[in-house]
Enzyme design. Sequence first.
Site, PDB file in Angstrom:
ATOM      1  CG  HIS A 161      -6.758  -4.984   6.580  1.00  0.00           C
ATOM      2  ND1 HIS A 161      -6.572  -5.775   5.669  1.00  0.00           N
ATOM      3  CD2 HIS A 161      -8.092  -4.191   7.140  1.00  0.00           C
ATOM      4  CE1 HIS A 161      -8.347  -5.235   5.641  1.00  0.00           C
ATOM      5  NE2 HIS A 161      -8.957  -5.034   6.002  1.00  0.00           N
ATOM      6  CG  HIS A 199      -1.626  -1.036   1.231  1.00  0.00           C
ATOM      7  ND1 HIS A 199      -2.596  -1.725  -0.254  1.00  0.00           N
ATOM      8  CD2 HIS A 199      -1.855  -2.198   1.187  1.00  0.00           C
ATOM      9  CE1 HIS A 199      -3.347  -1.931   0.227  1.00  0.00           C
ATOM     10  NE2 HIS A 199      -2.924  -3.238   1.829  1.00  0.00           N
TER      11      HIS A 199
END
Length: 152
Positions: free
Chosen positions: A149, A40
């Site tokens: 996450h 990410h």
Amino acid sequence: MALKRSLILFLMLILLLLALVWFGTSLCQETRAMRFQRQHMDLGTGPMGNHTYCNVMMVHRNMTRGFCKAKNTFIHEPLSSVQAICGDQSVPCKNRTMNNCYSSRYPMSTTLCVLRSRPRPPNCTYITHPTIKQLITVACDGTPLGPVHFEP
Ligand SMILES: *[C@@H]1O[C@H](CO)[C@@H](O)[C@H](O)[C@H]1NC(C)=O
Ligand SMILES: *[C@@H]1O[C@H](CO)[C@@H](O)[C@H](O)[C@H]1NC(C)=O
Ligand SMILES: *[C@@H]1O[C@H](CO)[C@@H](O)[C@H](O)[C@H]1NC(C)=O
Ligand SMILES: *[C@@H]1O[C@H](CO)[C@@H](O)[C@H](O)[C@H]1NC(C)=O
């Protein structure tokens, strides 16, 4: 007696080897925090704002191995800013397997990658959605507390 002693020595050697193997693999293993960063975080190393961005980055970040990851968001902000989200507003997680979710206080620059239909691994082709600024939500874990996450 000598046999017994060499047997003990042998067993100790085996134990030592097992310990070394365990230590080695635990060193090499990617932590959840490392995985989050691989999947990410991108502070402008890829061709940002370019329609090929996702095709390049999804391969580069190893998300096209064996299967093509269907959706992924890249965050174009400094790691320290994203880690700081873990001290921001606590919110419920949409993903039921997660807890400890936090929402960013200000909009962050992100790019969404979505797999085109009928992918053929290893050729995973993606639609690169234009970079937008949005509030993001992450789940945090570990010590020190860090993002593990991304909540789409
Ligand atoms: C997109 O980026 C790639 C790799 O950096 C480059 O080769 C290509 O010319 C760029 N395309 C556009 C339309 O900017
Ligand atoms: C992708 O996988 C290869 C081989 O396992 C590894 O060498 C490389 O560092 C990985 N890339 C990233 C960004 O983790
Ligand atoms: C929830 O998160 C886990 C771990 O990231 C992931 O494997 C799973 O697919 C997610 N579930 C949903 C419904 O998004
Ligand atoms: C993957 O793409 C390459 C180049 O575009 C092409 O030559 C190859 O046949 C493709 N492979 C599959 C499995 O689609």
